[in-house]
Design a protein around this motif. Sequence first.
Motif, PDB file in Angstrom:
ATOM      1  N   PHE A 223     -10.480  -8.253   6.923  1.00 33.38           N
ATOM      2  CA  PHE A 223     -11.447  -7.494   7.729  1.00 33.38           C
ATOM      3  C   PHE A 223     -11.073  -7.609   9.208  1.00 33.38           C
ATOM      4  O   PHE A 223     -11.009  -6.616   9.945  1.00 33.38           O
ATOM      5  N   LEU A 224     -10.820  -8.836   9.650  1.00 34.72           N
ATOM      6  CA  LEU A 224     -10.465  -9.064  11.048  1.00 34.72           C
ATOM      7  C   LEU A 224      -9.197  -8.300  11.419  1.00 34.72           C
ATOM      8  O   LEU A 224      -9.145  -7.614  12.454  1.00 34.72           O
ATOM      9  N   ASN A 225      -8.182  -8.391  10.583  1.00 27.45           N
ATOM     10  CA  ASN A 225      -6.921  -7.703  10.861  1.00 27.45           C
ATOM     11  C   ASN A 225      -7.117  -6.193  10.921  1.00 27.45           C
ATOM     12  O   ASN A 225      -6.566  -5.512  11.790  1.00 27.45           O
ATOM     13  N   ALA A 226      -7.919  -5.649   9.989  1.00 30.67           N
ATOM     14  CA  ALA A 226      -8.159  -4.200   9.968  1.00 30.67           C
ATOM     15  C   ALA A 226      -8.888  -3.757  11.233  1.00 30.67           C
ATOM     16  O   ALA A 226      -8.564  -2.711  11.818  1.00 30.67           O
ATOM     17  N   LEU A 292      -3.385 -20.836   3.480  1.00 34.80           N
ATOM     18  CA  LEU A 292      -3.224 -21.017   4.922  1.00 34.80           C
ATOM     19  C   LEU A 292      -2.268 -19.967   5.476  1.00 34.80           C
ATOM     20  O   LEU A 292      -2.517 -19.362   6.526  1.00 34.80           O
ATOM     21  N   TYR A 293      -1.178 -19.738   4.753  1.00 32.64           N
ATOM     22  CA  TYR A 293      -0.236 -18.694   5.155  1.00 32.64           C
ATOM     23  C   TYR A 293      -0.930 -17.328   5.173  1.00 32.64           C
ATOM     24  O   TYR A 293      -0.693 -16.504   6.063  1.00 32.64           O
ATOM     25  N   GLY A 294      -1.829 -17.086   4.210  1.00 27.81           N
ATOM     26  CA  GLY A 294      -2.580 -15.826   4.189  1.00 27.81           C
ATOM     27  C   GLY A 294      -3.452 -15.660   5.413  1.00 27.81           C
ATOM     28  O   GLY A 294      -3.540 -14.573   5.989  1.00 27.81           O
ATOM     29  N   TRP A 295      -4.119 -16.750   5.839  1.00 25.84           N
ATOM     30  CA  TRP A 295      -4.901 -16.698   7.076  1.00 25.84           C
ATOM     31  C   TRP A 295      -3.999 -16.430   8.273  1.00 25.84           C
ATOM     32  O   TRP A 295      -4.360 -15.675   9.188  1.00 25.84           O
ATOM     33  N   SER A 296      -2.834 -17.037   8.276  1.00 28.93           N
ATOM     34  CA  SER A 296      -1.894 -16.825   9.376  1.00 28.93           C
ATOM     35  C   SER A 296      -1.438 -15.376   9.426  1.00 28.93           C
ATOM     36  O   SER A 296      -1.375 -14.764  10.497  1.00 28.93           O
ATOM     37  N   ALA A 297      -1.133 -14.803   8.259  1.00 28.86           N
ATOM     38  CA  ALA A 297      -0.662 -13.417   8.196  1.00 28.86           C
ATOM     39  C   ALA A 297      -1.730 -12.439   8.673  1.00 28.86           C
ATOM     40  O   ALA A 297      -1.426 -11.453   9.350  1.00 28.86           O
ATOM     41  N   GLU A 344      10.315 -16.443   9.246  1.00 25.76           N
ATOM     42  CA  GLU A 344      11.031 -15.178   9.302  1.00 25.76           C
ATOM     43  C   GLU A 344      10.155 -14.058   9.835  1.00 25.76           C
ATOM     44  O   GLU A 344      10.635 -13.136  10.497  1.00 25.76           O
ATOM     45  N   ARG A 345       8.860 -14.134   9.579  1.00 27.32           N
ATOM     46  CA  ARG A 345       7.934 -13.095  10.049  1.00 27.32           C
ATOM     47  C   ARG A 345       7.427 -13.378  11.465  1.00 27.32           C
ATOM     48  O   ARG A 345       6.635 -12.610  12.000  1.00 27.32           O
ATOM     49  N   GLY A 346       7.845 -14.472  12.053  1.00 20.98           N
ATOM     50  CA  GLY A 346       7.433 -14.792  13.412  1.00 20.98           C
ATOM     51  C   GLY A 346       6.047 -15.386  13.522  1.00 20.98           C
ATOM     52  O   GLY A 346       5.473 -15.444  14.619  1.00 20.98           O
ATOM     53  N   LEU A 347       5.477 -15.856  12.407  1.00 14.51           N
ATOM     54  CA  LEU A 347       4.154 -16.470  12.448  1.00 14.51           C
ATOM     55  C   LEU A 347       4.210 -17.866  13.058  1.00 14.51           C
ATOM     56  O   LEU A 347       3.198 -18.396  13.493  1.00 14.51           O
ATOM     57  N   TRP A 348       5.400 -18.471  13.027  1.00 16.63           N
ATOM     58  CA  TRP A 348       5.635 -19.695  13.784  1.00 16.63           C
ATOM     59  C   TRP A 348       7.112 -19.734  14.149  1.00 16.63           C
ATOM     60  O   TRP A 348       7.930 -19.045  13.548  1.00 16.63           O
TER      61      TRP A 348
END
Length: 415
Positions: A223-226, A292-297, A344-348
Amino acid sequence: MLDYYLEKHGRYPENVGHVLWSIDAYRADGEQLAQILYLLGVRPTWGPDGAVQGLEVIPLSELGRPRIDCTVRISGIVRDTLPNYPYIIDDAVEKVVVLDEPLDMNYVRKHYVEYVKELVQLGRSFEEARTAARYRVFCSPPGSYGAGVNYAVEASAWRSDEDLAKTWVQWAGYAYGKSFHGAKAHDVLVLALRSVDAVSRNHESDEFDLLGCCCYFAYHGGFLNAARAASGRDVEAIYVDTRDLSRLDVRDVKVEIERVVRSKLLNPAWMEEMKKHGYRGANEFSRKILHLYGWSATTKLVDQWVYEELARTYVLDEEMRRWFEQHNVWALEEIARRLIEAAERGLWKPPSELLGQLRETYAELEGILEEDVVAGGERQGGSIDVYTAEDVEHWSESLKEVESLWSRLRQGRGS
């Protein structure tokens, strides 16, 4: 929550997004439903048996602030077992949008007027637009469940924030209320996302936490991302803590993520208890790190230090690695792969030495798994294969309408 937002931003939010689950009724006596009604500026009227009989409008003079719009994403369980929830919210909106009040004191009516105009421009008739502009409760289509974002994240089936945003809109774009059940409303949902200032969810028990299930990041993070992708603004992620009614708290989701990380994933006492469960304990480590990775994404709220500590604690620690190899090497492979994918996705941005160690360990894990696999089959290993709806024909076909609406309505460009 209003005090929290006012202190941070110096103004009231115009539109608060809500993730509303059945737990609100079954375990929290309707706390979040009550919040939604109060934000809209209405209150329930009660019958002699203690049941809600209707709603009455709270006058602005008594409310002392603007009526704040609410965009509500319910779960399929709310839709199927608590039909009174969308009915009550729809009734509240219906009462508020017709009030003769200044638009800067009634954000619900302000957005209603805007939606009617834009929906007509999008091709709806005036009468259709007047009905659709009142939609505030959204869910997946009748008979279906979920938010979709978790599937995209876990399958690495996304390239950009907009990919995840469109997936969330596609799944959530059906409206529910007194006289409509699953009305197709992707257009109204995208319009609403553009004015959302904050996305909130209530948490009433530590029996669960926001890393315990993929639905937490799929619904709330999605929801937040959208909302961010649709509006181009830095929308607030709010966590309402009602676990202890004597110590109510409202905080940023980032703070709550770190609370759970410190109290569980990086807590030696918790880790030792999980390890007692062998294979299942290893799976719990893997699942929480995946979530946790899902929250990061979806939110970009996971700090660098969290990733580094997880990498050193779970993947690069020799004793921990031997434990995983003994009990569930598949779980360690998943953890290592997600940490590498996040980089690889630049999340960290891990130090080059640390990333090199992760890759080296991952290559060794693949070797172990290849020796252990007897039967054939497909699994994701090595490089991270990324694909989106553009790469799958029936996905692309189902997203056509959302793609068209997105390009016309994103960031207020209209038609």
